[in-house]
Design a protein around this motif. Sequence first.
Motif, PDB file in Angstrom:
ATOM      1  N   LEU A  39      27.892  12.634  37.616  1.00  0.00           N
ATOM      2  CA  LEU A  39      26.498  12.199  37.616  1.00  0.00           C
ATOM      3  C   LEU A  39      25.948  12.136  36.196  1.00  0.00           C
ATOM      4  CD1 LEU A  39      24.104  11.490  39.515  1.00  0.00           C
ATOM      5  CD2 LEU A  39      23.453  13.886  39.354  1.00  0.00           C
ATOM      6  N   ASN A  40      26.265  13.150  35.379  1.00  0.00           N
ATOM      7  CA  ASN A  40      25.827  13.138  33.981  1.00  0.00           C
ATOM      8  C   ASN A  40      26.426  11.970  33.216  1.00  0.00           C
ATOM      9  OD1 ASN A  40      24.209  15.383  34.140  1.00  0.00           O
ATOM     10  ND2 ASN A  40      25.779  16.792  33.463  1.00  0.00           N
ATOM     11  N   VAL A  41      27.708  11.700  33.437  1.00  0.00           N
ATOM     12  CA  VAL A  41      28.377  10.601  32.738  1.00  0.00           C
ATOM     13  C   VAL A  41      27.764   9.261  33.143  1.00  0.00           C
ATOM     14  CG1 VAL A  41      30.562   9.355  32.557  1.00  0.00           C
ATOM     15  CG2 VAL A  41      30.540  11.825  32.331  1.00  0.00           C
ATOM     16  N   ILE A  42      27.510   9.072  34.422  1.00  0.00           N
ATOM     17  CA  ILE A  42      26.950   7.803  34.893  1.00  0.00           C
ATOM     18  C   ILE A  42      25.541   7.589  34.348  1.00  0.00           C
ATOM     19  CG2 ILE A  42      26.116   6.599  36.962  1.00  0.00           C
ATOM     20  CD1 ILE A  42      28.555   7.758  38.431  1.00  0.00           C
ATOM     21  N   VAL A  43      24.692   8.604  34.456  1.00  0.00           N
ATOM     22  CA  VAL A  43      23.312   8.470  33.975  1.00  0.00           C
ATOM     23  C   VAL A  43      23.284   8.240  32.469  1.00  0.00           C
ATOM     24  CG1 VAL A  43      21.146   9.739  33.653  1.00  0.00           C
ATOM     25  CG2 VAL A  43      22.274   9.759  35.870  1.00  0.00           C
ATOM     26  N   ALA A  44      24.085   9.000  31.732  1.00  0.00           N
ATOM     27  CA  ALA A  44      24.111   8.839  30.275  1.00  0.00           C
ATOM     28  C   ALA A  44      24.662   7.476  29.879  1.00  0.00           C
ATOM     29  CB  ALA A  44      24.937   9.951  29.646  1.00  0.00           C
ATOM     30  N   SER A  45      25.665   6.996  30.577  1.00  0.00           N
ATOM     31  CA  SER A  45      26.225   5.679  30.261  1.00  0.00           C
ATOM     32  C   SER A  45      25.215   4.566  30.515  1.00  0.00           C
ATOM     33  CB  SER A  45      27.483   5.422  31.091  1.00  0.00           C
ATOM     34  OG  SER A  45      28.469   6.364  30.792  1.00  0.00           O
ATOM     35  N   ILE A  46      24.474   4.667  31.595  1.00  0.00           N
ATOM     36  CA  ILE A  46      23.452   3.660  31.892  1.00  0.00           C
ATOM     37  C   ILE A  46      22.359   3.677  30.828  1.00  0.00           C
ATOM     38  CG2 ILE A  46      21.614   3.059  33.526  1.00  0.00           C
ATOM     39  CD1 ILE A  46      23.538   3.926  35.765  1.00  0.00           C
ATOM     40  N   ILE A  47      21.920   4.870  30.431  1.00  0.00           N
ATOM     41  CA  ILE A  47      20.866   4.973  29.419  1.00  0.00           C
ATOM     42  C   ILE A  47      21.361   4.441  28.074  1.00  0.00           C
ATOM     43  CG2 ILE A  47      19.446   6.588  28.086  1.00  0.00           C
ATOM     44  CD1 ILE A  47      19.241   8.287  30.635  1.00  0.00           C
ATOM     45  N   ILE A  48      22.583   4.790  27.690  1.00  0.00           N
ATOM     46  CA  ILE A  48      23.133   4.311  26.420  1.00  0.00           C
ATOM     47  C   ILE A  48      23.275   2.794  26.442  1.00  0.00           C
ATOM     48  CG2 ILE A  48      25.202   4.300  24.967  1.00  0.00           C
ATOM     49  CD1 ILE A  48      25.515   7.268  25.609  1.00  0.00           C
ATOM     50  N   LEU A  49      23.769   2.256  27.538  1.00  0.00           N
ATOM     51  CA  LEU A  49      23.928   0.809  27.659  1.00  0.00           C
ATOM     52  C   LEU A  49      22.570   0.100  27.571  1.00  0.00           C
ATOM     53  CD1 LEU A  49      25.919  -1.525  28.171  1.00  0.00           C
ATOM     54  CD2 LEU A  49      25.445  -1.229  30.601  1.00  0.00           C
ATOM     55  N   ALA A  50      21.578   0.616  28.286  1.00  0.00           N
ATOM     56  CA  ALA A  50      20.238   0.013  28.240  1.00  0.00           C
ATOM     57  C   ALA A  50      19.631   0.119  26.843  1.00  0.00           C
ATOM     58  CB  ALA A  50      19.330   0.686  29.268  1.00  0.00           C
ATOM     59  N   ALA A  51      19.839   1.249  26.175  1.00  0.00           N
ATOM     60  CA  ALA A  51      19.293   1.421  24.822  1.00  0.00           C
ATOM     61  C   ALA A  51      19.972   0.485  23.829  1.00  0.00           C
ATOM     62  CB  ALA A  51      19.455   2.876  24.383  1.00  0.00           C
ATOM     63  N   LEU A  52      21.275   0.294  23.962  1.00  0.00           N
ATOM     64  CA  LEU A  52      21.978  -0.622  23.057  1.00  0.00           C
ATOM     65  C   LEU A  52      21.554  -2.070  23.293  1.00  0.00           C
ATOM     66  CD1 LEU A  52      25.567   0.912  22.985  1.00  0.00           C
ATOM     67  CD2 LEU A  52      23.864   0.903  21.152  1.00  0.00           C
ATOM     68  N   VAL A  53      21.398  -2.443  24.554  1.00  0.00           N
ATOM     69  CA  VAL A  53      20.929  -3.798  24.864  1.00  0.00           C
ATOM     70  C   VAL A  53      19.528  -4.007  24.301  1.00  0.00           C
ATOM     71  CG1 VAL A  53      20.197  -5.295  26.771  1.00  0.00           C
ATOM     72  CG2 VAL A  53      22.408  -4.154  26.859  1.00  0.00           C
ATOM     73  N   LEU A  54      18.660  -2.996  24.469  1.00  0.00           N
ATOM     74  CA  LEU A  54      17.299  -3.093  23.948  1.00  0.00           C
ATOM     75  C   LEU A  54      17.290  -3.147  22.425  1.00  0.00           C
ATOM     76  CD1 LEU A  54      14.347  -3.171  24.845  1.00  0.00           C
ATOM     77  CD2 LEU A  54      14.311  -0.692  24.636  1.00  0.00           C
ATOM     78  N   LYS A  55      18.197  -2.425  21.812  1.00  0.00           N
ATOM     79  CA  LYS A  55      18.262  -2.417  20.350  1.00  0.00           C
ATOM     80  C   LYS A  55      18.679  -3.787  19.815  1.00  0.00           C
ATOM     81  CE  LYS A  55      19.993   0.347  16.573  1.00  0.00           C
ATOM     82  NZ  LYS A  55      20.385   1.691  16.269  1.00  0.00           N
ATOM     83  N   PHE A  56      19.650  -4.427  20.459  1.00  0.00           N
ATOM     84  CA  PHE A  56      20.126  -5.724  19.979  1.00  0.00           C
ATOM     85  C   PHE A  56      19.239  -6.884  20.427  1.00  0.00           C
ATOM     86  CE2 PHE A  56      24.170  -3.286  19.774  1.00  0.00           C
ATOM     87  CZ  PHE A  56      24.297  -3.324  18.395  1.00  0.00           C
ATOM     88  N   LEU A  57      18.579  -6.743  21.562  1.00  0.00           N
ATOM     89  CA  LEU A  57      17.691  -7.797  22.023  1.00  0.00           C
ATOM     90  C   LEU A  57      16.243  -7.577  21.598  1.00  0.00           C
ATOM     91  CD1 LEU A  57      18.996  -8.479  25.646  1.00  0.00           C
ATOM     92  CD2 LEU A  57      19.507  -9.732  23.543  1.00  0.00           C
ATOM     93  N   GLY A  58      15.979  -6.532  20.830  1.00  0.00           N
ATOM     94  CA  GLY A  58      14.623  -6.228  20.377  1.00  0.00           C
ATOM     95  C   GLY A  58      13.966  -7.357  19.614  1.00  0.00           C
ATOM     96  N   PRO A  59      14.638  -7.962  18.624  1.00  0.00           N
ATOM     97  CA  PRO A  59      14.001  -9.076  17.903  1.00  0.00           C
ATOM     98  C   PRO A  59      13.675 -10.273  18.809  1.00  0.00           C
ATOM     99  CG  PRO A  59      15.868  -8.250  16.665  1.00  0.00           C
ATOM    100  CD  PRO A  59      15.880  -7.559  17.984  1.00  0.00           C
ATOM    101  N   ILE A  60      14.536 -10.535  19.777  1.00  0.00           N
ATOM    102  CA  ILE A  60      14.274 -11.641  20.703  1.00  0.00           C
ATOM    103  C   ILE A  60      13.066 -11.323  21.583  1.00  0.00           C
ATOM    104  CG2 ILE A  60      15.231 -12.959  22.631  1.00  0.00           C
ATOM    105  CD1 ILE A  60      17.998 -12.460  21.359  1.00  0.00           C
ATOM    106  N   LEU A  61      12.990 -10.079  22.056  1.00  0.00           N
ATOM    107  CA  LEU A  61      11.844  -9.672  22.871  1.00  0.00           C
ATOM    108  C   LEU A  61      10.554  -9.709  22.063  1.00  0.00           C
ATOM    109  CD1 LEU A  61      13.328  -6.678  24.908  1.00  0.00           C
ATOM    110  CD2 LEU A  61      12.644  -8.912  25.772  1.00  0.00           C
TER     111      LEU A  61
END
Length: 173
Positions: A39-61
Amino acid sequence: MKVNINDYYAKNDSKVQSTKVKKVNKKHHPSIELFFGTLNVIVASIIILAALVLKFLGPILNQLLNYDFPFNTNPLIFLSTILLILGVLLELYSLEKAKDNDRKVFALIIFFFSFFMVFSITFVIIKYSFNWLGSQLFGFTEIGMNRLFYIPTIVYLIYSFFIVYYSFSLIRD
């Protein structure tokens, strides 16, 4: 029916043998630690993935919204990485428990790592405030200063203290 009281006070020559009760260590199934770690691995992986997507798509947003949000996800990635490592350690602990090996080393590592988890969230709170998630993602705007961003900080802090308690129970197991 008559009862002779003297029979109760008479010495009994038969020796009473006491039986020793052996404590049998009941083997607990490691499914709780495995589920908790997964459960910890899944939740952390989802948060990391969402944060990385937000970090790279931030200028577009920012261009789409016509606003300049910082979208700084570094503290979120850092705290989620700690959660991911803790989940992996819990899974390794459950594997050692399933093989019936000595798992005290993993329990001790989890215990010290849980203190690092508490220290990390405390450092982030001191550095950025309880509203660190909102201020790091949306800056000091009305959205970023919303009190709803207190909730993830409080949940992570409570969860960190729970992990300290849980890891102490793993050491005692």
